[in-house]
Design an enzyme around this catalytic site. Sequence first.
Site, short mmCIF file in Angstrom:
data_model
loop_
_atom_site.label_atom_id
_atom_site.label_comp_id
_atom_site.label_asym_id
_atom_site.label_seq_id
_atom_site.Cartn_x
_atom_site.Cartn_y
_atom_site.Cartn_z
N ALA A 57 37.78 41.00 32.37
CA ALA A 57 38.33 39.64 32.38
C ALA A 57 39.44 39.53 33.42
O ALA A 57 39.26 39.87 34.57
CB ALA A 57 38.79 39.25 30.98
N SER A 58 40.62 39.08 33.01
CA SER A 58 41.68 38.76 33.97
C SER A 58 42.26 39.99 34.67
O SER A 58 43.00 39.84 35.64
CB SER A 58 42.79 37.98 33.28
OG SER A 58 42.34 36.67 32.97
N LEU A 59 41.95 41.19 34.21
CA LEU A 59 42.40 42.37 34.94
C LEU A 59 41.77 42.46 36.32
O LEU A 59 42.27 43.17 37.20
CB LEU A 59 42.09 43.64 34.15
CG LEU A 59 43.01 43.94 32.96
CD1 LEU A 59 42.55 45.20 32.25
CD2 LEU A 59 44.45 44.09 33.42
N TYR A 144 50.47 30.83 34.76
CA TYR A 144 49.29 31.70 34.91
C TYR A 144 48.05 30.85 35.08
O TYR A 144 47.73 30.01 34.24
CB TYR A 144 49.15 32.61 33.69
CG TYR A 144 47.99 33.56 33.81
CD1 TYR A 144 48.13 34.76 34.51
CD2 TYR A 144 46.76 33.26 33.24
CE1 TYR A 144 47.06 35.63 34.62
CE2 TYR A 144 45.69 34.13 33.36
CZ TYR A 144 45.85 35.30 34.05
OH TYR A 144 44.79 36.17 34.18
#
Length: 211
Positions: A57-59, A144
Amino acid sequence: MTPVERFLESEIADGSFPGAAALVGTADAVLEVATAGAAVVEPESRAVSPDTLFDLASLTKPLCVGALFAAAANALPLDAPPGRFLPEWKKTRFDGITLEHLLTHTSGLSAWYPLYVRGEGAAAYRRTLSEMEPEAPPGQRVLYSDLNFLLLTQILEGSLAGSLDRLFRDLVAAPAGSALGFLPPPGAPTAATEKDDRFERVMTEARGLAY
Protein backbone atom coordinates in the site's frame (compact mmCIF):
# COMPACT_ATOMS: atom_id res chain seq x y z
CA MET A 1 6.27 -23.13 17.75
CA THR A 2 8.44 -20.02 17.98
CA PRO A 3 7.40 -16.78 19.75
CA VAL A 4 6.92 -15.11 16.36
CA GLU A 5 4.67 -17.92 15.14
CA ARG A 6 2.67 -17.79 18.39
CA PHE A 7 2.21 -14.05 17.97
CA LEU A 8 0.92 -14.44 14.40
CA GLU A 9 -1.44 -17.24 15.41
CA SER A 10 -2.82 -15.19 18.33
CA GLU A 11 -3.49 -12.19 16.06
CA ILE A 12 -5.27 -14.42 13.55
CA ALA A 13 -7.38 -15.86 16.37
CA ASP A 14 -8.26 -12.30 17.48
CA GLY A 15 -9.39 -11.41 13.94
CA SER A 16 -6.63 -8.91 13.20
CA PHE A 17 -5.91 -10.52 9.83
CA PRO A 18 -6.53 -13.87 8.11
CA GLY A 19 -2.87 -14.58 7.45
CA ALA A 20 0.59 -13.08 7.72
CA ALA A 21 4.28 -13.55 7.10
CA ALA A 22 7.07 -12.22 9.29
CA LEU A 23 10.82 -11.98 8.87
CA VAL A 24 13.24 -11.37 11.73
CA GLY A 25 16.82 -10.49 10.94
CA THR A 26 19.83 -8.28 11.32
CA ALA A 27 21.87 -6.36 8.77
CA ASP A 28 23.89 -9.52 8.23
CA ALA A 29 21.48 -12.44 8.35
CA VAL A 30 17.86 -13.61 8.34
CA LEU A 31 17.14 -15.15 11.74
CA GLU A 32 13.62 -16.43 11.17
CA VAL A 33 10.87 -16.51 8.56
CA ALA A 34 7.42 -17.34 9.95
CA THR A 35 4.06 -17.75 8.20
CA ALA A 36 0.57 -18.43 9.48
CA GLY A 37 -3.02 -18.42 8.30
CA ALA A 38 -4.53 -17.90 4.86
CA ALA A 39 -3.44 -15.63 2.03
CA VAL A 40 -6.82 -16.06 0.36
CA VAL A 41 -10.11 -17.11 1.99
CA GLU A 42 -12.55 -16.90 -0.95
CA PRO A 43 -13.61 -18.69 -3.08
CA GLU A 44 -11.26 -21.24 -1.48
CA SER A 45 -8.62 -20.96 1.20
CA ARG A 46 -4.94 -20.76 0.29
CA ALA A 47 -2.28 -20.79 2.98
CA VAL A 48 0.36 -18.11 3.35
CA SER A 49 3.79 -19.29 2.20
CA PRO A 50 7.23 -17.64 2.31
CA ASP A 51 6.70 -16.73 -1.37
CA THR A 52 3.35 -14.95 -0.83
CA LEU A 53 3.44 -11.31 -1.93
CA PHE A 54 1.61 -8.71 0.16
CA ASP A 55 0.39 -5.29 -0.95
CA LEU A 56 2.54 -2.71 0.87
CA ALA A 57 0.00 0.00 0.00
CA SER A 58 1.32 3.45 0.92
CA LEU A 59 4.81 2.15 1.67
CA THR A 60 5.32 2.17 -2.10
CA LYS A 61 5.44 5.96 -1.92
CA PRO A 62 8.68 6.50 0.04
CA LEU A 63 10.23 3.22 -1.10
CA CYS A 64 9.67 3.63 -4.82
CA VAL A 65 9.01 7.24 -5.83
CA GLY A 66 11.29 8.70 -3.18
CA ALA A 67 14.12 6.39 -4.19
CA LEU A 68 13.60 7.24 -7.84
CA PHE A 69 13.88 10.93 -7.14
CA ALA A 70 17.13 10.31 -5.31
CA ALA A 71 18.40 8.32 -8.30
CA ALA A 72 17.29 11.02 -10.78
CA ALA A 73 18.14 14.13 -8.73
CA ASN A 74 19.95 15.93 -11.54
CA ALA A 75 17.09 15.47 -14.01
CA LEU A 76 14.38 16.34 -11.50
CA PRO A 77 15.45 19.17 -9.17
CA LEU A 78 13.23 19.37 -6.11
CA ASP A 79 12.71 23.13 -6.45
CA ALA A 80 11.21 22.72 -9.95
CA PRO A 81 7.46 23.30 -10.46
CA PRO A 82 5.32 20.51 -11.98
CA GLY A 83 4.64 22.83 -14.94
CA ARG A 84 8.23 22.37 -16.09
CA PHE A 85 7.33 18.77 -16.93
CA LEU A 86 3.55 18.72 -17.48
CA PRO A 87 1.81 21.19 -19.83
CA GLU A 88 -1.44 20.96 -17.85
CA TRP A 89 0.40 22.45 -14.89
CA LYS A 90 1.87 25.51 -16.65
CA LYS A 91 -0.77 27.67 -14.99
CA THR A 92 -2.91 26.39 -12.14
CA ARG A 93 -4.33 27.50 -8.80
CA PHE A 94 -1.27 25.98 -7.13
CA ASP A 95 1.14 28.91 -7.58
CA GLY A 96 4.50 28.19 -5.96
CA ILE A 97 4.16 24.41 -5.80
CA THR A 98 7.36 22.40 -6.29
CA LEU A 99 8.33 18.76 -6.50
CA GLU A 100 9.56 19.00 -2.91
CA HIS A 101 6.06 20.04 -1.83
CA LEU A 102 4.66 16.95 -3.53
CA LEU A 103 7.22 14.66 -1.88
CA THR A 104 6.62 16.12 1.59
CA HIS A 105 2.81 16.25 1.37
CA THR A 106 2.79 20.05 1.62
CA SER A 107 1.44 20.82 -1.86
CA GLY A 108 -2.09 21.67 -0.78
CA LEU A 109 -3.61 18.90 -2.89
CA SER A 110 -6.54 17.03 -1.36
CA ALA A 111 -5.87 13.76 0.44
CA TRP A 112 -7.83 11.73 -2.10
CA TYR A 113 -10.16 12.09 -5.07
CA PRO A 114 -11.65 9.49 -7.48
CA LEU A 115 -10.06 10.94 -10.60
CA TYR A 116 -11.72 8.39 -12.88
CA VAL A 117 -15.15 10.01 -12.42
CA ARG A 118 -13.91 12.94 -14.54
CA GLY A 119 -12.22 10.87 -17.23
CA GLU A 120 -9.90 7.89 -17.37
CA GLY A 121 -6.31 7.72 -18.54
CA ALA A 122 -3.10 9.58 -17.71
CA ALA A 123 -3.97 12.75 -19.64
CA ALA A 124 -7.40 12.99 -18.01
CA TYR A 125 -5.90 12.46 -14.57
CA ARG A 126 -3.32 15.23 -15.12
CA ARG A 127 -6.05 17.62 -16.25
CA THR A 128 -8.30 16.81 -13.30
CA LEU A 129 -5.46 17.27 -10.82
CA SER A 130 -4.54 20.65 -12.31
CA GLU A 131 -8.16 21.84 -12.08
CA MET A 132 -8.69 20.94 -8.42
CA GLU A 133 -9.00 23.59 -5.75
CA PRO A 134 -6.08 23.60 -3.29
CA GLU A 135 -6.91 23.02 0.35
CA ALA A 136 -3.98 25.15 1.51
CA PRO A 137 -1.17 27.24 -0.04
CA PRO A 138 1.98 25.20 -0.87
CA GLY A 139 4.27 24.72 2.09
CA GLN A 140 1.74 25.86 4.69
CA ARG A 141 0.18 22.58 5.78
CA VAL A 142 1.07 18.89 5.87
CA LEU A 143 -1.77 16.90 4.31
CA TYR A 144 -1.04 13.27 3.52
CA SER A 145 -2.20 12.86 -0.06
CA ASP A 146 -2.34 10.05 -2.58
CA LEU A 147 -2.68 12.72 -5.26
CA ASN A 148 0.81 14.09 -4.61
CA PHE A 149 2.33 10.79 -5.64
CA LEU A 150 0.01 10.23 -8.58
CA LEU A 151 1.32 13.51 -9.96
CA LEU A 152 4.92 12.65 -9.12
CA THR A 153 4.59 9.32 -10.90
CA GLN A 154 3.39 11.03 -14.07
CA ILE A 155 6.32 13.45 -13.89
CA LEU A 156 8.77 10.59 -13.41
CA GLU A 157 7.37 8.43 -16.20
CA GLY A 158 7.19 11.35 -18.64
CA SER A 159 10.60 12.81 -17.84
CA LEU A 160 12.50 9.53 -17.67
CA ALA A 161 10.61 7.81 -20.50
CA GLY A 162 9.57 4.62 -18.80
CA SER A 163 6.98 2.94 -16.62
CA LEU A 164 7.40 3.20 -12.85
CA ASP A 165 8.16 -0.51 -12.43
CA ARG A 166 10.88 -0.44 -15.10
CA LEU A 167 12.40 2.78 -13.75
CA PHE A 168 12.53 1.32 -10.24
CA ARG A 169 14.23 -1.81 -11.57
CA ASP A 170 16.79 0.07 -13.69
CA LEU A 171 17.57 3.08 -11.47
CA VAL A 172 17.18 1.68 -7.97
CA ALA A 173 17.09 -2.11 -7.67
CA ALA A 174 19.70 -3.07 -10.28
CA PRO A 175 22.43 -0.62 -9.12
CA ALA A 176 21.88 -1.83 -5.54
CA GLY A 177 22.11 -5.48 -6.58
CA SER A 178 18.60 -6.02 -5.23
CA ALA A 179 15.87 -8.34 -6.45
CA LEU A 180 13.15 -5.98 -5.19
CA GLY A 181 10.46 -5.09 -7.70
CA PHE A 182 7.51 -2.75 -8.07
CA LEU A 183 4.27 -4.52 -9.16
CA PRO A 184 4.03 -8.30 -8.92
CA PRO A 185 4.72 -10.40 -12.02
CA PRO A 186 1.70 -12.11 -13.67
CA GLY A 187 0.66 -15.25 -11.81
CA ALA A 188 2.62 -14.38 -8.65
CA PRO A 189 1.18 -15.82 -5.40
CA THR A 190 -0.36 -12.66 -3.95
CA ALA A 191 -2.43 -12.24 -0.80
CA ALA A 192 -5.98 -10.93 -1.20
CA THR A 193 -6.67 -7.45 0.18
CA GLU A 194 -10.41 -6.76 0.19
CA LYS A 195 -13.57 -8.13 -1.35
CA ASP A 196 -14.70 -5.94 -4.25
CA ASP A 197 -13.94 -2.19 -3.97
CA ARG A 198 -16.37 -1.50 -1.17
CA PHE A 199 -14.24 1.12 0.62
CA GLU A 200 -13.56 3.01 -2.60
CA ARG A 201 -17.24 2.85 -3.50
CA VAL A 202 -18.31 4.27 -0.12
CA MET A 203 -15.80 7.14 -0.27
CA THR A 204 -16.83 8.03 -3.82
CA GLU A 205 -20.54 8.01 -3.06
CA ALA A 206 -19.95 10.10 0.09
CA ARG A 207 -18.75 12.87 -2.24
CA GLY A 208 -21.96 12.65 -4.24
CA LEU A 209 -20.17 11.09 -7.19
CA ALA A 210 -20.99 8.02 -9.26
CA TYR A 211 -18.59 5.10 -8.69
